[in-house]
Design a protein around this motif. Sequence first.
Motif, short mmCIF file in Angstrom:
data_model
loop_
_atom_site.label_atom_id
_atom_site.label_comp_id
_atom_site.label_asym_id
_atom_site.label_seq_id
_atom_site.Cartn_x
_atom_site.Cartn_y
_atom_site.Cartn_z
N ALA A 186 12.40 9.11 2.12
CA ALA A 186 12.55 10.57 2.26
C ALA A 186 13.42 10.91 3.46
CB ALA A 186 11.18 11.24 2.37
N CYS A 187 14.70 10.62 3.31
CA CYS A 187 15.66 10.88 4.38
C CYS A 187 17.03 11.12 3.73
CB CYS A 187 15.73 9.71 5.36
SG CYS A 187 16.28 8.15 4.61
N PRO A 188 17.98 11.67 4.46
CA PRO A 188 19.32 11.83 3.89
C PRO A 188 19.87 10.48 3.40
CG PRO A 188 19.12 13.11 5.90
CD PRO A 188 17.87 12.28 5.79
N ARG A 189 20.60 10.51 2.30
CA ARG A 189 21.04 9.26 1.66
C ARG A 189 21.89 8.41 2.59
NH1 ARG A 189 22.33 11.28 -3.32
NH2 ARG A 189 20.07 11.44 -3.42
N ALA A 190 22.70 9.04 3.41
CA ALA A 190 23.55 8.28 4.33
C ALA A 190 22.70 7.47 5.31
CB ALA A 190 24.48 9.23 5.08
N ARG A 191 21.58 8.04 5.73
CA ARG A 191 20.69 7.32 6.66
C ARG A 191 20.02 6.14 5.95
NH1 ARG A 191 17.48 11.47 9.60
NH2 ARG A 191 19.34 11.48 10.93
#
Length: 386
Positions: free
Chosen positions: A369-374
Motif C-alpha cells: 500500500a504505497c505509490p508504485r514507484a516506491r
Amino acid sequence: MSEYDFDELVERRGTGCVKWDEMNDPDVIPLWVADMDFKAAPAIQKAIRQRAEHGIFGYTFVGDTYYEAIISWFQRRHDWTIRREEILYTTGVVPAMSVAIKALTTPGEKVLILSPDYNCFFSSIRNNGCEVLETILHRTDDTFEVDWTDFETKCADEKTTVFLLCNPHNPCGRVWTRAELERMNDICMKHGVKVVSDEIHCELVMPGYQYQPFAAVSEQCRQNSVILNSPSKSFNIAGLQAANIICSRPDWRYLLDRAININEVCDVNPFGPVALIAAYNESEDWLDALNLYLWDNYQTLCDFAAHHLPQWKICKLEGTYLTWIDITATGMTSQAYCDCLFSEAKVWVNPGTMYGPVSGEGYIRLNIACPRARLQEALIRIKNIK
C-alpha cells in the motif's frame, strides 16, 4: 484513469509516523506495518479541516449521524442489516478485541485462531489470561484452506470457548467464502464456541472476490458472533481512533459494555467520528479506486518476482494489502532473510514468525500500500542484493 493520485510520493518522515520514524534511518523503505502511504480521501480531509477550525477539542459525543453512516454503509455495500442498538463504539479494533475476549471468556480458557494470524491476536488472548490454541491453515498451491478436522478437534476441547477469526485474513490474504464461514459457525455452535470476527480489512478486497460479513451469513451466525470493525485500515485513518463492536445479543452486549468501561476504552477523539462519517457517506468511489490501484501493485509485485526474484513464491492476494510470500527457497529463516533485506537493501518487511512461530516460518509479509514507484524501488533494491 483515476481522479485520485495514488502515485503521489508524500513525505511522512518527521511526522511522528510509526511506519517511517520508528527506525531512524533516512534510507530505509518501510513495507512492514499495515499503514498506507496514501493521503486520506478528499472528503475525509475536508471534514477534518472543518472540525479543526472550530478550535475546541473536548470530550466527544457520538451522535445519530455516526450510527446512521455505519448502518447505511453496510446495508448498501454488503447487504448487512445492523440495528443501532447493536453498535458499541471504542477506540480501535485491537482494544475491541481485548474487550471481546475479556467479556466472553474466563482466564484459563482457550481461544482458537487460524494460524498464521495477526500478531495482536496472540498478545490480546494472553493479556486476558487465556491460552492461544492454533489450528494451522493448510497450504494448497498458492493459497490457504482451513484444516476442518483439526478445527473441529480444537473446538471440541472443553476449554475452548471463543474462536477469534480474521475476515479477511491477515497475513494469508484469504477472503473467506460464505460457505466457509457457515461451516466455521456450525462447528463452533456444535461445541458451544462463540465467534469473535475481526473484520477491519473488509473493504480491501481484490477483483473477483467479495467480503462476506460473518454476522450476515445466517441468523445463527448473527446470534453467535461479535464483529469488530473500523474504517481505519480501508481509509488510512488508524491514528484517528474510531472502531465499533457489533453484536446482536443483548446479554453479550451488556458484558461487552462492561469490559469497554473496565478497559477504559470508552472515549473517542473529536476527529474519529467525523472521519468515519465522511468515509462511509462520501468516499466510496475513492475506496473503489484504491482497491484497483492495490490490485495493480500486486500485479507489479508478481510480475517483478517472476522475472527477477524466482526464489519468492507469492501467495494469492484475495484481500488486504499485505502480501504473504514464501521464501523457503532462499534457504534462510524468515528472521534472517528480513535482517538481510534490512541491512543489504534497506527494505523493512515483517518476518512470518511474527504471525506464528511455527506456521509463519519460511514466509515474509510485505505491504504493497504505497505509490508504485516506491514499491518498484524497493523491489529493485532487493533484486540487487549480492
